[in-house]
Scaffold this active site. Structure first.
Site, short mmCIF file in Angstrom:
data_model
loop_
_atom_site.label_atom_id
_atom_site.label_comp_id
_atom_site.label_asym_id
_atom_site.label_seq_id
_atom_site.Cartn_x
_atom_site.Cartn_y
_atom_site.Cartn_z
N ASN A 175 -0.77 11.53 -0.02
CA ASN A 175 0.05 10.34 -0.29
C ASN A 175 0.69 10.47 -1.66
O ASN A 175 0.18 11.19 -2.52
CB ASN A 175 -0.85 9.09 -0.29
CG ASN A 175 -1.48 8.85 1.06
OD1 ASN A 175 -0.82 8.95 2.07
ND2 ASN A 175 -2.77 8.55 1.07
N TYR A 178 0.87 -1.18 0.00
CA TYR A 178 0.00 0.00 0.00
C TYR A 178 0.90 1.23 0.00
O TYR A 178 2.08 1.13 -0.35
CB TYR A 178 -0.90 -0.12 1.25
CG TYR A 178 -2.09 0.78 1.28
CD1 TYR A 178 -3.00 0.81 0.23
CD2 TYR A 178 -2.34 1.61 2.38
CE1 TYR A 178 -4.10 1.66 0.27
CE2 TYR A 178 -3.44 2.43 2.43
CZ TYR A 178 -4.32 2.46 1.37
OH TYR A 178 -5.42 3.29 1.41
N ASN A 200 -5.42 7.12 7.43
CA ASN A 200 -5.59 6.59 6.07
C ASN A 200 -6.90 5.83 6.00
O ASN A 200 -7.26 5.11 6.95
CB ASN A 200 -4.42 5.66 5.73
CG ASN A 200 -4.38 5.37 4.25
OD1 ASN A 200 -5.29 4.76 3.70
ND2 ASN A 200 -3.34 5.86 3.58
N LYS A 244 -5.79 -2.15 -2.79
CA LYS A 244 -6.95 -1.92 -1.92
C LYS A 244 -7.68 -3.24 -1.64
O LYS A 244 -8.11 -3.51 -0.53
CB LYS A 244 -7.94 -0.93 -2.56
CG LYS A 244 -7.40 0.49 -2.69
CD LYS A 244 -7.79 1.37 -1.53
CE LYS A 244 -7.13 2.74 -1.63
NZ LYS A 244 -7.36 3.60 -0.47
N ARG A 300 -6.27 10.15 -11.03
CA ARG A 300 -5.68 10.84 -9.86
C ARG A 300 -5.16 9.76 -8.92
O ARG A 300 -5.79 9.43 -7.93
CB ARG A 300 -6.75 11.73 -9.19
CG ARG A 300 -6.26 12.78 -8.26
CD ARG A 300 -5.80 12.23 -6.90
NE ARG A 300 -6.87 11.97 -5.95
CZ ARG A 300 -6.87 10.92 -5.12
NH1 ARG A 300 -5.89 10.02 -5.12
NH2 ARG A 300 -7.86 10.75 -4.27
N ASP A 344 -14.18 5.98 -1.94
CA ASP A 344 -13.25 5.89 -0.82
C ASP A 344 -12.56 7.22 -0.54
O ASP A 344 -12.32 7.58 0.62
CB ASP A 344 -12.21 4.82 -1.20
CG ASP A 344 -11.34 4.43 -0.04
OD1 ASP A 344 -11.82 4.46 1.10
OD2 ASP A 344 -10.17 4.08 -0.28
N GLU A 402 -12.29 4.58 -6.82
CA GLU A 402 -11.00 4.91 -6.23
C GLU A 402 -10.14 5.73 -7.18
O GLU A 402 -9.97 5.36 -8.35
CB GLU A 402 -10.28 3.59 -5.89
CG GLU A 402 -9.08 3.75 -5.01
CD GLU A 402 -9.40 4.11 -3.57
OE1 GLU A 402 -10.23 3.43 -2.93
OE2 GLU A 402 -8.82 5.09 -3.08
N ASP A 403 -9.64 6.82 -6.70
CA ASP A 403 -8.65 7.64 -7.42
C ASP A 403 -9.09 8.09 -8.80
O ASP A 403 -8.31 8.09 -9.77
CB ASP A 403 -7.29 6.91 -7.45
CG ASP A 403 -6.65 6.89 -6.05
OD1 ASP A 403 -7.34 7.26 -5.09
OD2 ASP A 403 -5.49 6.50 -5.93
N1 LIG Z 1 -4.92 9.74 3.77
C1 LIG Z 1 -5.90 9.29 3.07
O1 LIG Z 1 -6.60 8.34 3.44
C2 LIG Z 1 -6.22 9.92 1.76
C3 LIG Z 1 -5.37 10.79 1.18
N2 LIG Z 1 -5.68 11.38 -0.01
C4 LIG Z 1 -4.68 12.25 -0.59
O2 LIG Z 1 -5.18 13.57 -0.66
C5 LIG Z 1 -4.60 14.22 -1.77
C6 LIG Z 1 -5.69 14.94 -2.53
O3 LIG Z 1 -6.63 14.03 -3.02
P1 LIG Z 1 -8.04 14.54 -3.61
O4 LIG Z 1 -8.73 15.38 -2.63
O5 LIG Z 1 -8.73 13.38 -4.14
O6 LIG Z 1 -7.51 15.44 -4.83
P2 LIG Z 1 -8.27 16.56 -5.62
O7 LIG Z 1 -7.55 16.73 -6.88
O8 LIG Z 1 -9.73 16.28 -5.64
O9 LIG Z 1 -8.06 17.87 -4.71
C7 LIG Z 1 -6.84 18.52 -4.54
C8 LIG Z 1 -7.10 19.89 -3.96
O10 LIG Z 1 -5.86 20.46 -3.59
C9 LIG Z 1 -5.79 21.77 -4.13
N3 LIG Z 1 -4.41 22.13 -4.40
C10 LIG Z 1 -3.56 21.61 -5.32
N4 LIG Z 1 -2.37 22.22 -5.25
C11 LIG Z 1 -2.46 23.15 -4.28
C12 LIG Z 1 -1.57 24.11 -3.74
N5 LIG Z 1 -0.33 24.22 -4.19
N6 LIG Z 1 -2.02 24.90 -2.76
C13 LIG Z 1 -3.28 24.79 -2.29
N7 LIG Z 1 -4.16 23.89 -2.75
C14 LIG Z 1 -3.76 23.08 -3.73
C15 LIG Z 1 -6.62 21.73 -5.40
O11 LIG Z 1 -6.97 23.05 -5.71
P3 LIG Z 1 -7.85 23.44 -7.01
O12 LIG Z 1 -9.23 22.91 -6.68
O13 LIG Z 1 -7.79 24.93 -7.03
O14 LIG Z 1 -7.23 22.76 -8.18
C16 LIG Z 1 -7.78 20.86 -4.94
O15 LIG Z 1 -8.73 21.63 -4.25
C17 LIG Z 1 -3.85 13.15 -2.58
O16 LIG Z 1 -2.48 13.27 -2.30
C18 LIG Z 1 -4.34 11.85 -2.00
O17 LIG Z 1 -3.32 10.87 -1.98
C19 LIG Z 1 -6.85 11.14 -0.66
C20 LIG Z 1 -7.73 10.26 -0.14
C21 LIG Z 1 -7.46 9.54 1.08
C1 LIG Z 2 -5.38 6.61 0.52
C2 LIG Z 2 -6.04 6.99 -0.71
O1 LIG Z 2 -7.11 6.51 -1.02
C3 LIG Z 2 -5.42 7.97 -1.57
O2 LIG Z 2 -4.39 8.53 -1.22
O3 LIG Z 2 -5.97 8.21 -2.64
MG LIG Z 3 -7.58 6.80 -3.06
#
Ligand SMILES: NC(=O)C1=CN([C@@H]2O[C@H](COP(=O)(O)OP(=O)(O)OC[C@H]3O[C@@H](n4cnc5c(N)ncnc54)[C@H](OP(=O)(O)O)[C@@H]3O)[C@@H](O)[C@H]2O)C=CC1
Ligand SMILES: CC(=O)C(=O)O
Ligand SMILES: [Mg+2]
Length: 496
Positions: free
Chosen positions: A352, A44, A396, A115, A97, A210, A187-188
Site C-alpha cells: 500500500n 483508509y 487488506n 484504523k 513505516r 496488525d 501499527e506501522d
Molecule cells: N495489505 C495489507 O493488509 C498490508 C500491506 N502491507 C504493506 O506491505 C508492505 C511492506 O510492509 P512491511 O512488511 O511491514 O515492511 P518491512 O519494511 O518490514 O519489509 C519490507 C520487505 O521488503 C523487502 N524489499 C524492499 N525493497 C525490495 C526490493 N526492491 N526487492 C525485493 N525486496 C524488497 C525488504 O528487504 P530487506 O529486508 O532486504 O530490506 C523487506 O524484507 C508495505 O507497503 C505495507 O503497506 C503491510 C501490512 C498489511
Molecule cells: C494495511 C496496512 O496495515 C499497511 O499497509 O500497513
Molecule cells: Mg499497517
C-alpha cells in the site's frame, strides 16, 4: 454523500470526512457504515497515505494523543488528560513505516485515526472507547525536518535505550490507567522495532501487531478460499514472497502453522514449502549469518538467486505474494512466468498505497490472459479482459482487525494467542459465498463487513474461552448474537 461527491480530489474528500467526524461523529459513522465500499478508499488506503504525507499542511485539530520524548516521566499524566476514561482499543504508531511510504514521523497519526474509524464502522467498537496514539521520537525524513508545517519534534529518531524506555513507560502507563483488558494494536512500526515490541509485550499485555499478525490472518483466509478455485490442500502449494519483513514473514509463519496443524508435520518441515525474496535476493542458507532473526527460519538450501524473476522460474510457486512496499515489481515477465506453469496463478499484491502495489489488477489479468486469481492491499476497480469482467479482491488487514479486536473486547481476553489468528482467518474464509467464487473473488465484499466482523469476533472469542484467556464469564451461549448486540450503531436514542 451528495456534498462529499462534489469533491473530485480524493484528499478533499478525506478532509471533508475528517471535518464531519469532528462536527457530527454519529453522522460520520452512519455515512461510513452505509457507504463503506465508496468511503473506505478515502478514510483508509490509498487516500490516507497521501493525507499522512501532507498531514502538516492539512492539519486542523489533533485527532489523537501525541506522546513525545518531551513527555518522558509524565506519560501516565498525559493519558489522564484524554477526555474519555473508558478506553478499550488503542492503535499506536511511531510513524517509521507508514504503509509503503516510509518514515513520516508524527504525520503517521492519520493511520491510528483511520484504523480506529474502521474499528467503529466495521467492527462496532464504540468511538469513545478508541484512542489513537502517535509516539513522537523524531523522524529521519529530511524533507519533513525542513518542512515549515511539520507537526512533530524536529530531531533525528531516538533509538536504543532512549527509545525502548519511552515505549516501556507508555506500555506500563496504559496498563496502569486502563487495566489489563485494553487492546494495544501496534501499527506501522519499522520492522527493527516491531518484532521486538511484540515479543517483549505479548506475555504481559493484550497486544497485537496488525502488520505482522492481522495481515497474516487475512492472507491465510484468501489463500484458503483460493484453494476452492485452484484445488489442492494448503500443503500441496508452494509459496514465494517478494518482501521478507513484517507482512511477509508474518504471513509465511501463519501459513506454515496452519499447514502443520493440517498435516501434523512439524512446522520446521512445513516452512520448507515457503520461500522469500528480500532486497538482496532469495533467502537461502548460505546467507544465514547475515540475516535478521525473523528471516532465519526461511533460509532453505538453494543456490543464491538475485532477482524475483529468477526465483519464480526456479521455485515455480503456485502462490506469489508481494509484501515489499515497492511498486511495479511484479513485471510482465514475472506474471507471465507464473502463468506459464500454473493454470490459475494466485497473485497477491499487498503493498500500500496504490502507488506501491506490486502490479495493478489490469496487469495481473491481462498478462495472465485472464487466468490469475488476484487480490491487492489497496482497491482496484473491476477490469474487462477479453470481453469478461474480473473483480479483484482487497487483501487488506481491515477485514480482520475490527472483528478480531471486537472478539477480544467482548470476551474480556487478556492475551492474544496465534490460534485466535487462525480462528479469525477461518471465520473470514467461511464468509466467501459461491456467488463470490463465481466472480473469481476470494474475499467477501466489504458491504457485508459488520456481519463478517461479528462472525470473526465470535470465532475469536470462542477460541479465547477455549484457551482459558477470556475473563467475561459466563460465556454467552450464542457468541455471534452477542457480538452483534455489543456493536455500536450510529442511531439517535428515542427518549419517549
Ligand atoms: N495489505 C495489507 O493488509 C498490508 C500491506 N502491507 C504493506 O506491505 C508492505 C511492506 O510492509 P512491511 O512488511 O511491514 O515492511 P518491512 O519494511 O518490514 O519489509 C519490507 C520487505 O521488503 C523487502 N524489499 C524492499 N525493497 C525490495 C526490493 N526492491 N526487492 C525485493 N525486496 C524488497 C525488504 O528487504 P530487506 O529486508 O532486504 O530490506 C523487506 O524484507 C508495505 O507497503 C505495507 O503497506 C503491510 C501490512 C498489511
Ligand atoms: C494495511 C496496512 O496495515 C499497511 O499497509 O500497513
Ligand atoms: Mg499497517
Amino acid at each position: 454523500m451528495h456534498n462529499l461527491r462534489q469533491y473530485q480530489v480524493p484528499l478533499q474528500r478525506y478532509m471533508a470526512l475528517m471535518d464531519l467526524q469532528e462536527r457530527n461523529q454519529r453522522l460520520f459513522y452512519k455515512l461510513l457504515i452505509d457507504n463503506v465500499e465508496e468511503l473506505l478508499p478515502v478514510v483508509y488506503t490509498p487516500t490516507v497515505g497521501e493525507a499522512c504525507q501532507k498531514y502538516g499542511s492539512i492539519f486542523r485539530r489533533p485527532q489523537g494523543l501525541y506522546i513525545s520524548l518531551k513527555e518522558k516521566g509524565k506519560i501516565l499524566e498525559v493519558l489522564k488528560n484524554w477526555p474519555e476514561k473508558k478506553i478499550q482499543v488503542i492503535v499506536v504508531t511511531d510513524g517509521e513505516r507508514i504503509l509503503g511510504l516510509g518514515d513520516l514521523g508524527c504525520q503517521g497519526m492519520g493511520i491510528p485515526v483511520g484504523k480506529l474509524a474502521l474499528y467503529t464502522a466495521l467492527g462496532g467498537v464504540r468511538p469513545s472507547s478508541c484512542l489513537p496514539v502517535t509516539i513522537d521520537v523524531g523522524t529521519n525524513n529530511e524533507e519533513l525536518l525542513k518542512d515549515e508545517f511539520y507537526i512533530g519534534i524536529r530531531q533525528k529518531r531516538a533509538t536504543g535505550q532512549e527509545y525502548s524506555e519511552l515505549l516501556h513507560e507508555f506500555m506500563c502507563a496504559v496498563k496502569q490507567n486502563y487495566g489489563e483488558k485494553v487492546l494495544i494494536q501496534f501499527e506501522d512500526f519499522a520492522n527493527h522495532n516491531a518484532f521486538e515490541l511484540l515479543a517483549k509485550y505479548r506475555a504481559s499485555h493484550l497486544v497485537f501487531n496488525d502488520d505482522i499478525q492481522g495481515t497474516a490472518s487475512v492472507v491465510l483466509a484468501g489463500v484458503v478460499a483460493a484453494l476452492k478455485l485452484v484445488g489442492g490442500t494448503l500443503a500441496e502449494h508452494t509459496f514465494l514472497f517478494l518482501g521478507a519483513g513484517e507482512a511477509g514473514t508474518g504471513i509465511a509463519e501463519l501459513i506454515a502453522l496452519e499447514m502443520s496443524k493440517q498435516t501434523k508435520a512439524p512446522i520446521e518441515e512445513t516452512r520448507k514449502k515457503i520461500w522469500l525474496v528480500d532486497s538482496k535476493g532469495l533467502i537461502v542458507s548460505s546467507r544465514m549469518e547475515s540475516l535478521q532473526h525473523f528471516k532465519k527460519p526461511w533460509a532453505h538450501e538453494h543456490e543464491p538467486l538475485k532477482t524475483l524473476l529468477d526465483a519464480v522460474k526456479a521455485i515455480k510457486p503456485t502462490v506469489l505474494i508481494g509484501s515489499s512496499g515497492v511498486g511495479k515489481t511484479f513485471t510482465k515477465e514475472v506474471v507471465e512466468a507464473m502463468a506459464s506453469f500454473n493454470e490459475r496463478p494466485v497473485i497477491f499484491a499487498l503493498s500500500n498505497p496504490t502507488s506501491q502495489s506490486e502490479c495493478t489488477a489490469e496487469q495481473a489479468y491481462t498478462w495472465s490472459k485472464g487466468r490469475a486469481i488476484f487480490a491487492s492491499g489497496s482497491p482496484f476497480d473491476p477490469v474487462e479482459c477479453n470481453g469478461k469482467v474480473f473483480v479483484p479482491g482487497q487483501a487488506n488487514n481491515a477485514y480482520i482487525f475490527p472483528g478480531f479486536g471486537l472478539g477480544l473486547v467482548i470476551s474480556g481476553a487478556i492475551r492474544v494467542h496465534d490460534d485466535m489468528l487462525l480462528a479469525a482467518s477461518e471465520a473470514l474464509a467461511g464468509q466467501v459465498t459461491e456467488d463470490n467464487f463465481d466472480k473469481g473473488l476470494i474475499y467477501p465484499p466489504f458491504c457485508n463487513i459488520r456481519k463478517i466482523s461479528a462472525e470473526i469476533a465470535a470465532n475469536v472469542a470462542s477460541k479465547a474461552y477455549e484457551l482459558g484467556l477470556a475473563t467475561r464469564l459466563p460465556r454467552p451461549a450464542n457468541l455471534v448474537k452477542y457480538a452483534e448486540s455489543c456493536m455500536y450503531s450510529p442511531v439517535y436514542r428515542n427518549y419517549r
